[in-house]
Scaffold this motif. Structure first.
Motif, mmCIF file in Angstrom:
data_model
loop_
_atom_site.group_PDB
_atom_site.id
_atom_site.type_symbol
_atom_site.label_atom_id
_atom_site.label_comp_id
_atom_site.label_asym_id
_atom_site.label_seq_id
_atom_site.Cartn_x
_atom_site.Cartn_y
_atom_site.Cartn_z
ATOM 1 N N ALA A 146 14.207 74.387 9.964
ATOM 2 C CA ALA A 146 15.505 74.267 10.638
ATOM 3 C C ALA A 146 15.806 75.478 11.514
ATOM 4 C CB ALA A 146 16.614 74.094 9.598
ATOM 5 N N ASN A 147 16.402 75.204 12.666
ATOM 6 C CA ASN A 147 16.906 76.299 13.499
ATOM 7 C C ASN A 147 18.115 76.944 12.839
ATOM 8 O OD1 ASN A 147 15.618 74.120 15.287
ATOM 9 N ND2 ASN A 147 15.637 75.895 16.649
ATOM 10 N N LEU A 148 19.017 76.081 12.332
ATOM 11 C CA LEU A 148 20.206 76.547 11.620
ATOM 12 C C LEU A 148 20.532 75.569 10.498
ATOM 13 C CD1 LEU A 148 22.591 77.621 14.538
ATOM 14 C CD2 LEU A 148 21.355 79.149 12.980
ATOM 15 N N LEU A 149 21.305 76.048 9.524
ATOM 16 C CA LEU A 149 21.814 75.205 8.451
ATOM 17 C C LEU A 149 23.310 75.464 8.311
ATOM 18 C CD1 LEU A 149 18.969 76.818 7.332
ATOM 19 C CD2 LEU A 149 19.055 74.845 5.795
ATOM 20 N N HIS A 150 24.014 74.511 7.719
ATOM 21 C CA HIS A 150 25.440 74.758 7.458
ATOM 22 C C HIS A 150 25.835 74.148 6.124
ATOM 23 C CE1 HIS A 150 27.218 70.722 8.392
ATOM 24 N NE2 HIS A 150 26.165 70.608 9.168
ATOM 25 N N THR A 151 26.865 74.732 5.507
ATOM 26 C CA THR A 151 27.372 74.286 4.220
ATOM 27 C C THR A 151 28.853 74.599 4.141
ATOM 28 O OG1 THR A 151 27.221 74.594 1.815
ATOM 29 C CG2 THR A 151 26.707 76.494 3.167
ATOM 30 N N SER A 152 29.529 73.943 3.211
ATOM 31 C CA SER A 152 30.956 74.210 3.000
ATOM 32 C C SER A 152 31.194 75.297 1.963
ATOM 33 C CB SER A 152 31.670 72.924 2.550
ATOM 34 O OG SER A 152 31.672 71.967 3.581
ATOM 35 N N ASN A 195 25.349 78.828 8.203
ATOM 36 C CA ASN A 195 26.758 78.981 8.572
ATOM 37 C C ASN A 195 27.631 78.300 7.518
ATOM 38 O OD1 ASN A 195 27.008 79.859 11.765
ATOM 39 N ND2 ASN A 195 25.051 78.924 11.241
ATOM 40 N N VAL A 196 28.673 78.982 7.098
ATOM 41 C CA VAL A 196 29.540 78.470 6.041
ATOM 42 C C VAL A 196 30.912 78.118 6.614
ATOM 43 C CG1 VAL A 196 30.599 78.933 3.801
ATOM 44 C CG2 VAL A 196 28.328 79.880 4.321
ATOM 45 N N PHE A 197 31.262 76.847 6.568
ATOM 46 C CA PHE A 197 32.610 76.398 6.932
ATOM 47 C C PHE A 197 32.796 74.978 6.416
ATOM 48 C CE2 PHE A 197 29.891 74.995 10.364
ATOM 49 C CZ PHE A 197 30.383 73.747 10.748
ATOM 50 N N TYR A 198 34.029 74.627 6.078
ATOM 51 C CA TYR A 198 34.329 73.268 5.641
ATOM 52 C C TYR A 198 34.222 72.340 6.841
ATOM 53 C CZ TYR A 198 36.894 69.150 4.173
ATOM 54 O OH TYR A 198 37.256 67.856 3.909
ATOM 55 N N TRP A 199 33.508 71.212 6.666
ATOM 56 C CA TRP A 199 33.266 70.351 7.828
ATOM 57 C C TRP A 199 33.693 68.892 7.604
ATOM 58 C CZ3 TRP A 199 29.636 66.427 7.155
ATOM 59 C CH2 TRP A 199 28.780 66.549 6.053
ATOM 60 N N PHE A 246 31.664 72.782 15.142
ATOM 61 C CA PHE A 246 30.398 72.091 15.380
ATOM 62 C C PHE A 246 29.885 72.315 16.797
ATOM 63 C CE2 PHE A 246 31.049 69.402 11.540
ATOM 64 C CZ PHE A 246 29.795 69.607 10.994
ATOM 65 N N ASN A 247 30.784 72.334 17.761
ATOM 66 C CA ASN A 247 30.358 72.611 19.140
ATOM 67 C C ASN A 247 29.661 73.965 19.223
ATOM 68 O OD1 ASN A 247 30.997 70.343 20.693
ATOM 69 N ND2 ASN A 247 33.141 70.928 20.859
ATOM 70 N N ASP A 248 30.267 74.948 18.597
ATOM 71 C CA ASP A 248 29.655 76.284 18.582
ATOM 72 C C ASP A 248 28.294 76.246 17.891
ATOM 73 O OD1 ASP A 248 31.927 77.240 19.807
ATOM 74 O OD2 ASP A 248 32.828 78.027 17.973
ATOM 75 N N LEU A 249 28.225 75.507 16.795
ATOM 76 C CA LEU A 249 26.993 75.437 16.014
ATOM 77 C C LEU A 249 25.880 74.729 16.797
ATOM 78 C CD1 LEU A 249 26.078 76.403 13.264
ATOM 79 C CD2 LEU A 249 26.789 74.198 12.303
ATOM 80 N N TYR A 250 26.226 73.662 17.522
ATOM 81 C CA TYR A 250 25.226 72.961 18.325
ATOM 82 C C TYR A 250 24.679 73.868 19.424
ATOM 83 C CZ TYR A 250 26.678 68.576 16.071
ATOM 84 O OH TYR A 250 26.944 67.586 15.161
ATOM 85 N N LEU A 251 25.562 74.618 20.045
ATOM 86 C CA LEU A 251 25.098 75.544 21.092
ATOM 87 C C LEU A 251 24.188 76.628 20.510
ATOM 88 C CD1 LEU A 251 28.406 75.961 23.143
ATOM 89 C CD2 LEU A 251 26.333 74.715 23.845
ATOM 90 N N MET A 252 24.539 77.119 19.313
ATOM 91 C CA MET A 252 23.702 78.109 18.656
ATOM 92 C C MET A 252 22.335 77.543 18.288
ATOM 93 S SD MET A 252 26.653 79.739 16.186
ATOM 94 C CE MET A 252 25.480 80.570 15.117
ATOM 95 N N THR A 253 22.312 76.265 17.900
ATOM 96 C CA THR A 253 21.063 75.605 17.524
ATOM 97 C C THR A 253 20.111 75.501 18.706
ATOM 98 O OG1 THR A 253 22.248 74.304 15.851
ATOM 99 C CG2 THR A 253 20.063 73.519 16.477
ATOM 100 N N LEU A 254 20.656 75.384 19.896
ATOM 101 C CA LEU A 254 19.835 75.236 21.104
ATOM 102 C C LEU A 254 19.277 76.558 21.626
ATOM 103 C CD1 LEU A 254 21.890 72.594 23.105
ATOM 104 C CD2 LEU A 254 19.672 72.267 21.991
ATOM 105 N N ARG A 255 19.798 77.668 21.132
ATOM 106 C CA ARG A 255 19.367 78.958 21.656
ATOM 107 C C ARG A 255 17.927 79.275 21.261
ATOM 108 N NH1 ARG A 255 24.901 82.241 20.115
ATOM 109 N NH2 ARG A 255 26.239 81.237 21.662
#
Length: 361
Positions: free
Chosen positions: A128-134, A155-159, A352-361
Motif C-alpha cells: 500500500a502507498n498509504l493506509l487509514h484507520t479510525s 493516517n488516523v481519522f474517523y471516516w 479523503f480528498n487530502d488522502l487521495y492526493l497524498m496516495t498519488l504522490r
C-alpha cells in the motif's frame, strides 16, 4: 480523479462513503464488491457470490477489472480481505483498516491462522502507498507487528458518515411503521444497542446492561440484530427471556433513513465491543444527540478525551448500577456542537480528498 473502491457494498459505511464522494466531489467513483449485482449505470461492479475466504485470492479477476476501468487510485477495505484482493494490481493503493482485520484475525485462533493473517497484513501494508484507520490503537498494533517505518504510511481519522435524513413524509411513514412493527412511539426515549450480537460485540455484557436499563420506565431498550447469524440471535433471545417484554429486538438490517428516525429518538446508545476501531455505531447516534456508553478499549478511551462518552470499566453489578444511577440523574449530556464540527460529511470528505492526493504522490 477516478477512484475504484474495493469493499463490501452491503456495509452501510461503504454505501455512505460511495454516496458522499459522489455528492461532495467531482471524482468519478466506482465500487466493486462481492454479493452485489452489477449496475454499470451507477458504477457498481459485482464480483460474484462470496462463498469462502478463498474468493479473496481471485486476484486475476480484479486485475482485469482494474485494467478495464483504469482508475487513478484503488481504495481497498479490510486489509486481509479486499486488501488481499488488490495485492498484485499496479495502481496506487490506499487501504482501510477496519479493526478486527488487525486486532483479531492475526491474534486469535490457531498458530497457523495467526501466522497466515500476520503475513497477509504485512504484505498488503508493504504494497500500500498509504493506509487509514479510525483508531490510534490500530496504528499502534500495526507498528508493534511491522515496525516503526509503517507509522508514516498510516493516517488516523474517523471516516464514517452521518445517516441520511429522510424527507418529512418518509420520516412520518417510518415513524408509523416503527409503531406498527415494534411498538416504538414517537415520544419514546430510546436506549439503542447499535452493534449487533456477534461475539466481538460482547452480547452477554450488553444483556447485563440492558436488563438493568429496562427497569427504567422512562426509557425503552432497542437492540439491533446487525449482521448476527441465526445462532447468535437464538442465544440472545434465550438469555433475555426473563425480561424480553422490556426489549424491542429489531431482527433485520435497517435502512439509512430508518436509522435516522431511530437515532433521532435515542437518548443513549451502547457500543461495547472487545476490540474495534471507532465506528459508526458510536458516532452516528452521537451526531443525533444520543450519549454513548462504551467499553473500556483504547480507541474509545482516546475518543472520550475530546468527546462525549461514558466508559464502563467492567460489567459487575456495582459498575452497571453506577451507570444506571448517572442515567437516572441525567448526568450524561452530549456536547453536540463539537461533534458536528468534527464529524460532518463535508469534513470527512475533505480528509479523503487530502488522502487521495497524498496516495498519488
Amino acid at each position: 480523479m477516478k477512484i475504484l473502491i474495493l469493499a463490501p457494498y452491503s456495509s452501510p459505511i461503504v454505501q455512505r462513503l460511495f454516496k458522499a464522494l459522489n455528492a461532495y466531489t467531482e471524482h468519478e467513483v466506482w465500487v466493486a464488491s462481492f454479493n452485489v449485482e452489477t449496475d454499470l449505470k451507477n458504477k457498481i461492479i459485482g464480483l460474484g457470490k462470496l462463498n469462502s475466504f478463498l474468493d479473496y485470492f481471485k486476484i486475476n479477476k480484479i486485475n482485469k477489472i482494474i485494467k478495464k476501468i483504469n482508475p487513478d487510485i484503488v481504495h481497498a477495505h479490510i486489509i486481509n480481505h479486499y486488501g488481499l484482493l488488490a495485492l498484485l494490481q499496479k495502481k496506487p493503493l490506499l487501504v482501510a483498516l477496519w479493526g478486527s482485520d488487525v486486532m483479531v484475525a492475526p491474534n486469535k485462533g490457531s498458530l497457523m491462522k495467526r501466522k497466515f493473517f500476520t503475513l497477509v497484513n504485512g504484505l498488503v501494508a508493504k504494497k500500500a502507498n498509504l493506509l487509514h484507520t479510525s483508531s490510534k490503537h490500530i496504528l499502534n498494533e500495526m507498528v508493534s507487528k511491522y515496525g516503526s517505518d509503517i507509522q508514516s504510511k498510516i493516517n488516523v481519522f474517523y471516516w464514517g458518515f452521518p445517516v441520511e435524513e429522510p424527507n418529512t413524509n418518509d420520516y412520518l411513514v417510518i415513524q408509523s411503521s416503527f409503531l406498527k412493527e415494534y411498538g416504538i412511539h414517537k415520544e419514546d426515549n430510546l436506549v439503542v444497542a447499535t452493534r449487533g450480537l456477534a461475539d466481538i460485540y460482547a452480547p452477554e455484557n450488553m444483556i447485563k446492561i440492558i436488563e438493568e436499563l429496562s427497569k427504567n420506565n422512562q426509557l425503552k431498550v432497542v437492540v439491533l440484530r446487525g449482521f448476527a447469524n441465526d445462532i447468535e440471535v437464538s442465544n440472545f433471545k434465550e438469555k433475555i427471556q426473563n425480561f424480553s417484554d422490556k426489549v424491542v429486538f429489531i431482527n433485520r438490517l435497517l435502512s439509512s433513513n430508518e436509522l435516522y428516525v431511530l437515532y433521532s429518538q435515542a437518548k443513549y446508545h451502547i457500543s461495547i465491543p472487545t476490540s474495534d476501531a471507532l465506528g459508526g455505531g458510536v458516532i452516528e447516534p452521537l451526531l443525533m444527540g444520543s450519549y454513548p456508553i462504551l467499553s473500556n478499549i483504547p480507541p474509545y478511551q482516546n475518543f472520550i478525551l475530546e468527546n462525549s462518552g461514558y466508559i464502563i470499566n467492567d460489567y459487575s453489578v456495582e459498575s452497571i448500577n453506577i451507570l444506571c444511577q448517572k442515567i437516572r440523574n441525567e448526568e450524561l449530556q452530549v456536547n453536540i456542537d463539537i461533534i458536528k464540527q468534527n464529524y460532518s460529511a463535508q469534513s470527512i470528505v475533505s480528509r479523503f480528498n487530502d488522502l487521495y492526493l497524498m496516495t498519488l504522490r
